[in-house]
Scaffold this motif. Structure first.
Motif, short mmCIF file in Angstrom:
data_model
loop_
_atom_site.label_atom_id
_atom_site.label_comp_id
_atom_site.label_asym_id
_atom_site.label_seq_id
_atom_site.Cartn_x
_atom_site.Cartn_y
_atom_site.Cartn_z
N THR A 1 1.93 7.76 -1.21
CA THR A 1 1.10 7.20 -0.14
C THR A 1 1.90 7.02 1.14
O THR A 1 1.34 7.06 2.24
CB THR A 1 0.50 5.86 -0.57
N ARG B 1 1.36 10.14 2.74
CA ARG B 1 -0.03 10.58 2.67
C ARG B 1 -0.21 11.75 1.71
O ARG B 1 -1.01 12.65 1.93
CB ARG B 1 -0.58 10.90 4.07
N TRP B 2 0.57 11.73 0.64
CA TRP B 2 0.51 12.72 -0.43
C TRP B 2 0.85 14.14 0.02
O TRP B 2 0.54 15.11 -0.66
CB TRP B 2 -0.84 12.69 -1.14
N TYR C 1 0.80 -1.22 0.00
CA TYR C 1 0.00 0.00 0.00
C TYR C 1 0.83 1.28 0.00
O TYR C 1 0.26 2.37 -0.06
CB TYR C 1 -0.94 0.01 1.21
N ARG D 1 0.67 4.84 6.85
CA ARG D 1 -0.64 4.86 6.20
C ARG D 1 -1.70 5.51 7.08
O ARG D 1 -2.66 6.11 6.58
CB ARG D 1 -1.10 3.43 5.87
#
Length: 300
Positions: free
Chosen positions: A112, A115-116, A72, A176
């Motif tokens: 990611t 978290r951008w 992820y 994440r």
């Protein structure tokens, strides 16, 4: 500790936008410390900077058998193929700094794994050791390498690396689900090889000239005090992508270890998300011998 794969594309030219709703951060909320320190007195750091005794201190040994893989996370690189001009080597404070003047937006990262949130390059440092095979800060399975390149990025909301380094860190270990740390450091380890790495020559030659002109050599004291104000220019542009290792031959991706850690010098703030590339780059035997200091940094 997490492991993820990320694409090798480093030529994105877009400006990253901040997709999280952050409040404005004021630089006057943090005050830099005026206490001096040295590498020769690391045992006393904790007396002046309590966080140097914290539980998330860096660097760490990465035990690859204990790393959890996740699909992820990823990193996106911006302007890593952009030639950066105007570099010069100059000694300041307790480092030899490699200065660079960006024409327009400089290199950055997001993704990611952050978290951008957009991060901007603020400094670059090289770490060398007094003996071969001991220069890297991080290690894999208790094996050190000959050198380590660290690219220091700061979350753009802080405005500078100095302010971000003194800001409070975010809680949580999973990138994440946790708010991103103020600082992100991307590390590449280097291992001695028979042939020189031509992509390192511009950096090493400038350092060699500075060392010769200021009478510093590989046998000099590692703290390099007193420093000279002499500035040595680098004639050719530097491309950050050239300093990256080759990707995994099977996936054509980079494998990246990530963990929450700290600055490795006072105030040892635990405000860093580390990204350590699993692939090791090469540095020539002759180039390893060009060790004139423990590390250098450049600032915009």
């Amino acid at each position: 500790m997490l492991l993820f794969f990320t694409d090798t594309s480093v030529d994105a030219q877009e400006d990253f936008e901040d997709y999280l709703d952050y409040p404005d951060y004021l630089a006057d909320q943090v005050q830099p410390s005026t206490t001096s320190w040295s590498y020769q007195d690391q045992q006393s750091w904790g007396a002046h900077w309590p966080e140097c005794r914290g539980g998330r201190q860096s660097p760490v040994d990465i035990d690859t058998s204990l790393v959890a893989s996740t699909p992820y996370l990823n990193l996106h690189f911006s302007r890593f193929n952009q030639p950066l001009f105007g570099y010069s080597v100059r000694a300041e404070d307790r480092a030899i700094r490699l200065r660079a003047a960006f024409k327009g937006p400089g290199p950055g990262i997001t993704g990611t794994a952050l978290r951008w949130v957009p991060y901007q390059l603020g400094a670059m440092s090289w770490h060398w050791g007094g003996h071969r095979g001991t220069g890297s800060e991080h290690s894999f399975n208790y094996v050190q390498y000959d050198a380590e390149l660290q690219l220091h990025f700061f979350s753009k909301k802080y405005g500078s690396l100095e302010v971000a380094s003194l800001a409070p860190g975010s809680e949580g270990d999973n990138p994440r689900t946790s708010l991103p740390q103020p600082v992100a450091i991307l590390s590449v380890l280097f291992k001695e090889a028979n042939e020189s790495n031509p992509r390192l020559e511009q950096l090493l030659e400038a350092i060699q000239v500075w060392a010769r002109l200021t009478n510093h050599s590989s046998s000099s004291s590692s703290n390099l005090e007193p420093f000279s104000s002499l500035e040595v220019p680098i004639s050719e542009p530097i491309v950050l992508a050239d300093l990256f290792p080759l990707p995994d031959p099977v996936t054509d991706q980079w494998k990246v270890f990530t963990y929450r850690g700290s600055l490795t010098t006072p105030p040892c703030s635990e405000v860093v998300q580390y990204f350590v590339m699993a692939e090791v780059n090469a540095i020539g035997s002759e180039q390893v011998g060009k060790k004139y200091f423990e590390f250098f940094e450049f600032f915009k």
